[in-house]
Each structure stands twice: as structure tokens, then as C-alpha cells.
Motif scaffolding. Structure first.
Motif, PDB file in Angstrom:
ATOM      1  N   UNK A  68      24.490  -0.007 -47.829  1.00  0.00           N
ATOM      2  CA  UNK A  68      22.642  -0.141 -47.911  1.00  0.00           C
ATOM      3  C   UNK A  68      22.164   0.507 -48.666  1.00  0.00           C
ATOM      4  N   UNK A  69      21.918  -0.358 -49.857  1.00  0.00           N
ATOM      5  CA  UNK A  69      21.669   0.114 -51.432  1.00  0.00           C
ATOM      6  C   UNK A  69      19.787   0.161 -51.331  1.00  0.00           C
ATOM      7  N   UNK A  70      19.080   1.650 -50.853  1.00  0.00           N
ATOM      8  CA  UNK A  70      17.953   1.298 -51.583  1.00  0.00           C
ATOM      9  C   UNK A  70      17.745   1.169 -50.122  1.00  0.00           C
ATOM     10  N   UNK A  71      16.551   0.904 -50.333  1.00  0.00           N
ATOM     11  CA  UNK A  71      15.462   1.629 -48.266  1.00  0.00           C
ATOM     12  C   UNK A  71      15.781  -0.382 -47.901  1.00  0.00           C
TER      13      UNK A  71
END
Length: 514
Positions: A393-396
């Protein structure tokens, strides 16, 4: 386990989508358990082979390589025992009509007991925290002792049945353990029977004049029959080794788990010839050396383990596997075997030629003993991909699939990208690419947004992305992005080779092995 199976399915799909592995003859609906390596797969595979070959031949003065033919005289396979003893114990489920290896079914049952014990330990460790004593818990837990007793009893019974070649007992173990077919869920089993795994063909121009020969089921025999050729022409002194990489063929009835078990596969084998009586010392030596080679790749020491054989091959007096934690459990990637002097003695007997070594220190001739190290290239390839495949998961609201491959093995070492397709940036990017492509396998990519290009390179495991922007034209610096951390740094173009080389050089990796 189901979650791991889902990950494995995603990995198989990823291999096809990104040019690593394709089903062979796919436009004709494929050929069972045969696969082709795509443009990225072949680069990764060649890097694995180079890592093995150079570690064997470059780093050891007393190991040399050969490349023997796939076709060999048929008497070789009589001498080696393959004609009479190269069999798998197979069993069918009458309801699903599916065929299984009886030994694999039982080994999976043993693994289930190990899993039960591991779950009890994990549960207790969570409950007691830092004060948890694993050894004490295993010795006192009623559940663990019960599982261990069942496991040990099954293991002893299985090992005896395998060593006695008792097919009826193997079937009875499957019945008694209530092992069911994964497809039908029933225990409606046939008898266990042996099946020879060698492919045969004919050599010669006419039916009357043809000779039945075999596709080699292993590469080792090509080394043994060339023992004297190499020893004399290379003036080799014992102990010494002969290494080889080559194709082998087995008519696997139960071929499964993607490229883990195939009918056409590649082996990396080294046969190390030693004095009689010293073989077990060298066996321990090569066990340690080979595990160190695997761990040097940085895939996590906890993902490797030794597994000693319950049933020794007819030629061996010691054998162990190095196993890697795949999504479907710990599985063999390399075998280390003490083959005694069986192979050379057999070829001496069947050929009528004297195959011995005169030892000047002992002033006597003898048939050398052999320590074998043997890796399936395809299994090694699969273990690397399984260890590298990561969903993050990268960022939101963003995710990425990244292959965290050991950088030295990555198919592409660097991707050069102009920020936009104008203003002279593509020309500058090409100039940089042309400067570094002689040292590293690189790609040029100008299509789509920079973010999408990063994701494409992450998906094939490229360690570095180099972005050329307007500032590059002013001061000859670029942005270099590192795959695993996604951190970006501004560096001079003149520094690129040093930066890439520091992470992708085989030399640095080999220093860990010395």
C-alpha cells in the motif's frame, strides 16, 4: 494457507503478464507441465545461472566446467540404475480420476502435524509475550506432545516403507491416515505402483537399424563418463570438481505447482571427487557452502532450512536438501548428496574401461568418491520470484506490485525516462542510455505518466529508475529512484555507473562467499 495459494495464483499471472514465463505452445492450448521463458524471465534465469557458474568455477581453482550431450549411450542408464530404479510410487483416486505421488501425499500429511505444532507455539508465544520459553512449552504442552508423537510415528512408518520399497504399506499409510483426494474429497484409492520417468526415443535412419536411447533424466552422468577426460587434460588433482548446467527430461505424471515440477527442466550440478573415507567431511563442507550461497542473496535466512532424506538413493550414504519457504510450504531447491563411488564403479564395470585416479601422495590408485550439489534452475527461479513478489500500500489509496529481486539478478538494472517527450529530453535520455547500456541491461521508457512508468519497472524488479528533466539540460544531473524505498535523489550523470554498479555487481556478492 488459502491466502498463500491466492498469492501464488497472482504470482503465476504476474509471470505471464510481465514476460517472465509463458505456457508453452499456448496458441495450441499448451502442453502439460512445459513452459517457455519470456524476455524478462530469460534474463533473470541467465543471471541465476551466471551467479552459480561463477561462484563454482571462478571462485574455486579446483572446479572446472563442461557441457555434455543430452543424448548418451543407452548402457549409461543401465549402469547408473535409471533403467531399473528410476521410478515414482503413484496412486489414483477412483472418483476424481486424478493421479498422485504416494510419497508426496504422506509427506504433506507429516507437514500438517508440523503446522499444528507451529500454530500451538504461535498461540502460546502471543499469550505469554517476552517470557515465552519455546523449548519448555514443547516439552510440557499436551497438545504439542500428542501431535509430535503422531508425527514421529507416521514419519518412522513412512521412512521404513520407502526404504523397503513396500508399495502396499504406502497405500495402507494413506488409508490409515485418512488422507483424502484434494479434488474429490474421498479416500477411494487404487493400489500404489511404480512408474519409470525416462523419456525414450530412437536414434538411426531405419526401423531395423535404430537404437533405443533416452533423453537424459539428469546431467550428472555426463560428468561421470567424462571424469578421465577432464582429469587428464586438466591435470586435475583430487579433490576437484566438475560443474555443468544443462537440460534434463522426466516424464512426470504428477507435474504441478507451475514451474516447480516440469517435464523439461534445467539443472546446475557439480560433482566433487574426493578420497574414499573423506566423503562425509566434504559432504558437511559443501552443505555449509551451498547454504551460504543461497543466503547471500538476502532473501531472508529464516526462509531456508536443511531437510535430511528419509530414504537414501541406492548410490548414496548421506543426503540433504536445502529447502526454501514457498507459498505452498518449504520445498527443495538444492540437493547435496554423498554418492560414494557408485557411479564411477558402475561405469567402470559396464564399459570395461578402468576409471581410477592415481594418488601420488598415497602412492595408490582408487575409484574416487563423489559429493554432488544439484540445483533445479527452474525451482531456483521460482523461489526467487516467490521471495520477491510483494504487494504494498502506497499512500492512502494507492497500491503497487513490486518484485524485490536481488538487484544482481534483476532482468533490467536501470530504466531511463525523459520526463516529457519534447524539449530535447528524449535526446538527452538516449545519450545517457547509450553511455550506460554497455555495462548494464537497461530500458528506455517514455510512454504514459512517470508514475505509471515507475509501476511498470517495479513490477519487473528494476532496481533504479533514472528520470531526465529540464534541469538535466542545465547541470547534467538526473533524479534516480530506488525501487524498494521509492526514495529519489538528485545525482550527477557521471555518478550513475558507480551508483548502479554498487548495488548490481556480482563482485560485491561474491565477496560475501569468500
Amino acid at each position: 494457507m488459502a491466502q498463500q495459494e491466492d498469492v501464488f495464483k497472482k504470482l503465476v499471472a504476474h509471470c505471464k503478464e510481465y514476460g517472465f514465463v509463458f505456457p508453452s505452445s499456448e496458441i495450441y492450448d499448451g502442453l502439460g507441465a512445459v513452459y517457455d521463458y519470456g524476455q524478462n524471465g530469460v534474463e533473470l534465469k541467465n543471471n541465476i545461472k551466471r551467479y552459480w557458474w561463477d561462484a563454482m568455477v571462478k571462485l574455486n581453482e579446483n572446479i572446472v566446467g563442461i557441457d555434455s550431450a543430452i543424448f548418451m549411450h543407452p548402457t549409461i542408464w543401465k549402469a547408473s540404475g535409471h533403467v531399473d530404479a528410476f521410478n515414482d510410487p503413484l496412486i489414483d483416486n477412483k472418483d476424481s480420476k486424478k493421479r498422485y505421488r504416494a510419497d508426496v501425499l504422506i509427506e504433506e500429511q507429516i507437514a500438517k502435524y508440523d503446522d499444528k505444532i507451529a500454530k500451538e507455539v504461535a498461540k502460546a508465544a502471543k499469550k505469554f509475550g517476552d517470557s515465552f520459553d519455546k523449548e519448555k512449552f514443547l516439552a510440557t504442552s499436551a497438545h504439542c506432545k500428542e501431535h509430535q508423537a503422531k508425527r514421529d510415528a507416521l514419519h518412522a512408518r513412512y521412512a521404513k516403507a520407502m526404504n523397503d520399497n513396500n508399495l502396499e504399506e504406502l497405500r495402507q499409510i494413506i488409508i490409515d491416515e485418512e488422507i483424502v483426494c484434494p479434488i474429490s474429497g474421498t479416500k477411494n484409492w487404487t493400489d500404489v505402483r511404480q512408474f519409470n520417468l525416462m523419456f525414450s526415443t530412437e536414434m538411426g535412419s531405419t526401423a531395423d537399424g535404430s537404437m533405443k536411447i533416452f533423453l537424459r533424466p539428469e546431467t550428472a552422468q555426463g560428468i561421470f563418463v567424462n571424469f578421465l577426460n577432464v582429469q587428464k587434460t586438466g591435470r586435475m588433482k583430487i579433490p576437484f570438481g566438475i560443474a555443468q548446467i544443462g537440460k534434463a527430461f522426466r516424464n512426470e505424471i504428477v507435474a504441478r505447482q507451475f514451474i516447480f515440477r516440469m517435464r523439461e527442466f534445467e539443472q546446475m550440478e557439480m560433482q566433487f571427487f574426493v578420497r574414499p573415507g573423506e566423503e562425509l567431511k566434504w559432504f558437511e563442507h559443501w552443505k555449509a557452502i551451498r547454504l551460504k550461497w543461497h543466503k547471500a542473496l538476502g532473501m531472508g535466512d529464516e526462509n531456508y532450512r536443511y531437510h535430511d532424506h528419509d530414504k537414501l538413493a541406492h548410490y548414496a550414504n548421506a543426503a540433504t536438501d536445502i529447502e526454501f519457504r514457498m507459498p505452498f510450504g518449504f520445498k527443495e531447491v538444492e540437493g547435496i548428496h554423498s554418492r560414494t563411488n557408485f557411479d564411477l564403479s558402475q561405469h567402470q564395470q559396464y564399459s570395461g574401461k578402468k576409471i581410477q585416479y592415481f594418488d601420488p601422495e598415497l602412492n595408490e590408485s582408487y575409484v574416487p568418491y563423489v559429493i554432488e550439489t544439484s540445483i533445479g534452475v527452474d525451482r531456483m527461479f521460482l523461489s526467487i520470484l516467490c521471495g520477491a513478489y510483494t504487494e504494498e500500500v502506497v499512500g492512502e489509496n494507492d497500491t503497487r506490485v513490486v518484485l524485490k529481486l536481488p538487484a544482481v539478478l534483476s532482468p533490467v538494472k536501470a530504466a531511463v525516462m525523459p520526463l516529457v517527450k519534447k524539449d530535447g529530453l528524449p535526446e538527452k535520455a538516449r545519450e545517457i542510455l547509450n553511455d550506460i547500456k554497455f555495462d548494464f541491461n537497461c530500458q528506455y521508457d517514455e510512454k504514459d505518466s512517470i508514475g505509471k512508468r515507475y509501476r511498470r519497472q517495479d513490477a519487473i524488479g528494476t532496481p533504479f529508475c533514472i528520470t531526465v528533466d529540464h534541469q538535466t539540460l542545465e547541470d547534467n544531473t538526473v533524479t534516480i529512484r530506488e525501487r524498494d524505498t521509492m526514495q529519489q535523489e538528485r545525482v550527477a550523470v557521471s555518478e550513475l555507473k558507480n551508483i548502479i554498479n554498487a548495488k548490481t555487481s556480482f563482485t560485491e556478492l561474491f565477496k560475501k562467499l569468500m
